[in-house]
Scaffold this active site. Sequence first.
Site, PDB file in Angstrom:
ATOM      1  N   ASP A  10       9.307   2.763   1.135  1.00  0.00           N
ATOM      2  CA  ASP A  10       8.135   3.453   1.655  1.00  0.00           C
ATOM      3  C   ASP A  10       8.086   3.223   3.159  1.00  0.00           C
ATOM      4  OD1 ASP A  10       5.615   4.126   2.616  1.00  0.00           O
ATOM      5  OD2 ASP A  10       4.550   3.416   0.845  1.00  0.00           O
ATOM      6  N   PHE A  28       0.853  -1.189   0.000  1.00  0.00           N
ATOM      7  CA  PHE A  28       0.000   0.000   0.000  1.00  0.00           C
ATOM      8  C   PHE A  28       0.886   1.235   0.000  1.00  0.00           C
ATOM      9  CE2 PHE A  28      -2.435   3.427   1.898  1.00  0.00           C
ATOM     10  CZ  PHE A  28      -3.629   3.348   1.196  1.00  0.00           C
ATOM     11  N   LYS A  80       3.113  10.176   8.386  1.00  0.00           N
ATOM     12  CA  LYS A  80       2.481   9.698   9.620  1.00  0.00           C
ATOM     13  C   LYS A  80       3.184  10.166  10.891  1.00  0.00           C
ATOM     14  CE  LYS A  80      -0.131   5.846   7.667  1.00  0.00           C
ATOM     15  NZ  LYS A  80      -1.462   6.445   7.818  1.00  0.00           N
TER      16      LYS A  80
END
Length: 388
Positions: free
Chosen positions: A218, A133, A247
Amino acid sequence: MNLFTRFENAFMPNYGVPPIALARGEGTRVWDAEGRQYLDFIAGLATSSLGHAHPALVEAVSAQVATIAHTSNLFLHEPEVRLAERLLDLLNAPARVFFANSGTEANEAAYKLALKYGRREGRSYFVAAENGFHGRTIGALSLTGKRAIRDQFGPFPVEVRFVPYGDADALKEAVTGDCIAVFLEPTQGEAGVVPPPAGYFESAREICDSTGALLVADEIQSAIGRTGHWFAHQADGVTPDILTLAKGLGGGLPIGACVGFGDAGRLFEKGDHGSTFGGNPVSCAAALAVLDTVDLDHVKSVAARLRTGLESVRHPLLKGVRGRGLWLAAVLTDDRSAQVQQAAAHAGFLVNAVQPDAVRIAPPLIVTAEEVDALVAALPAILTEAAG
């Protein structure tokens, strides 16, 4: 009209209606609109690194918003420069930084950066992992290996070939001299907190080196202390060509970053990319407060306690535990994660049903040993309720 009905009437239905309305938070605890208290083991999807209303974050954000809250990219300011320098210091490698607002935007920047390299070198396709993702904007979505959220928005502008995560042989077969870049998560987050086999990232680095493809890590979820290291790739002894962050970097304030190492950090030229809000002074001040406050020794200690505690639980519904640091999944023997999430909320704990058979546990990095023990002690009864 209650808050849930107002939400349903006002918003597009892509989220459904969340089951709990949060009103305030303090430390690792949050309270819903009806005054009920919960221990937060979600941390805003591994985002609220310092929990809620942390004094360091409140002070930094308040001081910055009272000084200057926005400049755009037409002007520079001290917090963005300090933050970029701080990240480069923690990375301990020659690199350049681009600030965005979110994880998907950081990956979009990485996608464009790699695409520029690929077109310069005459390369034609990307490689990414099944069930990976990377975001929901078109570039990032094209690299996301979850067909349920990807396929309906195709076709995509560039070919992406997907390989099983953790399979170094499949990766080697897929990456040729025509490959632009390989996009990988050091641990797959939305797939259910799935770490790769030992040596996988070293193999990925070797494969990219031998073919000239870029390696993109990532670390939207895995960085900023979440795994007990500032960046998860450091534990593997591997330096990517491009790194993406978001995040936990802002501790709840919106910020993302794309870092290019070596030559990759110089691929963008003036005008190639931009962001009105990227590098916002308030978000940068928040990120600096996070980096000043996160204690890696504490994270490692309490993470070991959490994992040991979870692994000691014996229950027919609990198959095992996987993940790294304070980023774990309780793996179930049946597809009952939604029921576990609901039962945990009844017991006063917020966890996340990340996959049908996996419950994500990712508390703020300030979580205490006593709070970890409380979840472990409550888990057998939570599982029993979930099992029905």
